[in-house]
Each structure stands twice: as structure tokens, then as C-alpha cells.
Design a protein around this motif. Structure first.
Motif, PDB file in Angstrom:
ATOM      1  N   ASP A 252      -5.546   5.048 -13.569  1.00  0.00           N
ATOM      2  CA  ASP A 252      -5.991   3.981 -12.673  1.00  0.00           C
ATOM      3  C   ASP A 252      -5.005   3.763 -11.532  1.00  0.00           C
ATOM      4  O   ASP A 252      -5.397   3.639 -10.363  1.00  0.00           O
ATOM      5  CB  ASP A 252      -6.187   2.677 -13.440  1.00  0.00           C
ATOM      6  CG  ASP A 252      -7.445   2.676 -14.291  1.00  0.00           C
ATOM      7  OD1 ASP A 252      -8.272   3.603 -14.126  1.00  0.00           O
ATOM      8  OD2 ASP A 252      -7.598   1.768 -15.124  1.00  0.00           O
TER       9      ASP A 252
ATOM     10  N   ASN B 174      -4.716   4.757  -1.536  1.00  0.00           N
ATOM     11  CA  ASN B 174      -3.833   4.279  -0.466  1.00  0.00           C
ATOM     12  C   ASN B 174      -3.519   5.392   0.522  1.00  0.00           C
ATOM     13  O   ASN B 174      -3.495   5.185   1.743  1.00  0.00           O
ATOM     14  CB  ASN B 174      -2.512   3.762  -1.054  1.00  0.00           C
ATOM     15  CG  ASN B 174      -2.654   2.464  -1.817  1.00  0.00           C
ATOM     16  OD1 ASN B 174      -3.692   1.802  -1.770  1.00  0.00           O
ATOM     17  ND2 ASN B 174      -1.613   2.093  -2.535  1.00  0.00           N
TER      18      ASN B 174
ATOM     19  N   ARG C 174       0.844  -1.187   0.000  1.00  0.00           N
ATOM     20  CA  ARG C 174       0.000   0.000   0.000  1.00  0.00           C
ATOM     21  C   ARG C 174       0.894   1.257   0.000  1.00  0.00           C
ATOM     22  O   ARG C 174       0.893   2.035   0.956  1.00  0.00           O
ATOM     23  CB  ARG C 174      -0.892   0.026   1.246  1.00  0.00           C
ATOM     24  CG  ARG C 174      -1.849  -1.152   1.376  1.00  0.00           C
ATOM     25  CD  ARG C 174      -3.109  -0.897   0.566  1.00  0.00           C
ATOM     26  NE  ARG C 174      -4.148  -1.849   0.895  1.00  0.00           N
ATOM     27  CZ  ARG C 174      -4.582  -2.797   0.080  1.00  0.00           C
ATOM     28  NH1 ARG C 174      -4.053  -2.915  -1.128  1.00  0.00           N
ATOM     29  NH2 ARG C 174      -5.521  -3.637   0.446  1.00  0.00           N
TER      30      ARG C 174
ATOM     31  N   GLN D 139      -5.281   4.644  -7.479  1.00  0.00           N
ATOM     32  CA  GLN D 139      -5.023   3.699  -6.392  1.00  0.00           C
ATOM     33  C   GLN D 139      -4.027   4.273  -5.403  1.00  0.00           C
ATOM     34  O   GLN D 139      -4.154   4.087  -4.182  1.00  0.00           O
ATOM     35  CB  GLN D 139      -4.511   2.371  -6.958  1.00  0.00           C
ATOM     36  CG  GLN D 139      -4.268   1.292  -5.893  1.00  0.00           C
ATOM     37  CD  GLN D 139      -5.534   0.947  -5.138  1.00  0.00           C
ATOM     38  OE1 GLN D 139      -6.549   0.612  -5.740  1.00  0.00           O
ATOM     39  NE2 GLN D 139      -5.489   1.046  -3.809  1.00  0.00           N
TER      40      GLN D 139
ATOM     41  N   ILE E 138       2.832  -0.270  -7.253  1.00  0.00           N
ATOM     42  CA  ILE E 138       1.437  -0.697  -7.389  1.00  0.00           C
ATOM     43  C   ILE E 138       1.229  -1.428  -8.708  1.00  0.00           C
ATOM     44  O   ILE E 138       0.607  -2.500  -8.768  1.00  0.00           O
ATOM     45  CB  ILE E 138       0.489   0.517  -7.290  1.00  0.00           C
ATOM     46  CG1 ILE E 138       0.590   1.163  -5.912  1.00  0.00           C
ATOM     47  CG2 ILE E 138      -0.957   0.100  -7.589  1.00  0.00           C
ATOM     48  CD1 ILE E 138      -0.065   2.535  -5.827  1.00  0.00           C
TER      49      ILE E 138
END
Length: 203
Positions: free
Chosen positions: A154, A162, A39, A158, A102
């Protein structure tokens, strides 16, 4: 069949103590069969939300201890080479390096360690796409596809998710680990993380 335990791993790609704990975390995962869920988050807004002081606002004594003597000792304990100064590019943006981790998916463990090592061992600029490309190539990854994905909407969404989740939980430093929702801050708590995977602590 019981699902494997997970370690939620909140950290930034430039974190000194994430670097110092990265290989021990991997060994714990191997010993316990746990899955590491990466994360990566944007460090500054998480620290601001937690009320943490910026580097320049900290006392000389604090800096010399936590970013000097303590790091030197942990590098010796972990047997990791480490620069003896604040990395040259430490204040550069984290979005691309965090995004690459990620985007790496199942290769996040290896890429994360490579990025942390480049920053803290080699004094490399991990905000530089060329540096990240070479690190990915060295691992045998499709560097072009990885870097394209890292900067995509995208993946950056994310990354922001996070960051917001870290603020909400609330995380107040890097690295922070969660086992079944129980939070452990700092790589010096990794022995507790391993214990929690075997036998959760009492509430």
C-alpha cells in the motif's frame, strides 16, 4: 469555518535543498496555519521525465556551484550543519526512506526532517532499515510498525503514485511546493510560498 491552506510538498528523502528548506517550511506552516502534505517521490524517474541530466552528466562548474558553493551559503543562511561532500550513500534506493515518511502520517514532518538531517548532516545511509529504525525510535515512534508499513504494498503504491503525479504536474526538481495548484520550485522560493498562502499571486 474556512479549511486551512495546504502546502503540497514534493521532494525526495535525499534532497539537499529539501534539507536546507525543511525547518523554514515548518516555520511557515506554523506562522500561517497551513498543513504540509508530504509527497515523497522517486527522484530518478521524475528527473528523467523532466529531461534533467544525471549528476555525472552535469558540468564540473554546475556541480561545484549548485552542489558546492550554493549549498554552503544556504547552510549558513539557514544555520544548518551540512557535510561538505556528496553523501557516501547518496545513490542508494529511496523507496524505504520515502515510504517511511508516507507511513508516518501525522508524524511525517518530524520524521522527514530527521531523515534529511541524517543524510546531509551525519552522512548516514537512509536506505538502511537499521538507520531508519533508530531515527524513528529517537522520535518516540513505533519503529517496527513504521518500517513494516514503509515497505508494504500500500505504501509503496502511494510512493509510485506520488512519483507519477510529480511527472504529470510536471515537477522538475526537489523540493517543489504547490499552493492552490501554483508551483514553486526550490527552497529559495519559500518566501513566495508564504506570500501565496496569504495572498495568491495573479494568474
Amino acid at each position: 469555518m474556512q479549511a486551512p491552506k495546504t502546502i503540497e510538498y514534493f521532494y525526495s528523502a535525499h534532497s539537499a535543498y529539501a534539507y536546507l528548506g525543511a525547518w523554514e517550511l515548518e516555520q511557515i506552516a506554523q506562522r500561517t496555519g497551513a498543513q504540509i502534505i508530504h509527497r515523497p517521490f522517486d527522484f530518478a524517474p521524475v528527473m528523467a521525465a523532466a529531461g534533467g541530466k544525471g549528476f555525472k552528466e552535469r558540468s564540473k562548474a554546475h556541480i561545484e556551484y549548485f552542489f558546492g558553493r550554493e549549498m554552503v551559503r544556504w547552510a549558513q543562511i539557514r544555520d544548518l550543519p551540512m557535510v561538505r561532500h556528496r553523501p557516501t550513500f547518496h545513490d542508494n534506493p529511496l523507496a524505504l526512506a520515502n515510504g517511511a515518511i508516507i507511513a508516518a502520517g501525522t508524524e511525517a514532518d518530524r520524521l522527514s526532517r530527521a531523515i534529511l538531517q541524517a543524510h546531509w548532516r551525519d552522512d548516514a545511509d537512509i536506505a538502511d532499515a537499521a538507520v531508519l529504525t533508530q531515527l524513528a525510535l529517537d522520535l518516540g515512534l513505533d519503529a517496527a510498525a513504521l518500517l513494516k508499513a514503509a515497505g508494504s504494498k500500500d505504501i509503496q503504491s502511494q510512493h509510485e503514485a506520488n512519483t507519477q503525479e510529480a511527472i504529470a504536474r510536471p515537477v522538475f526538481g526537489s523540493p517543489t511546493y504547490f499552493v492552490d495548484g501554483d508551483m514553486f520550485y526550490g527552497q529559495d522560493r519559500l518566501f513566495m510560498v508564504e506570500q501565496a498562502l496569504h495572498n495568491p499571486f495573479a494568474p
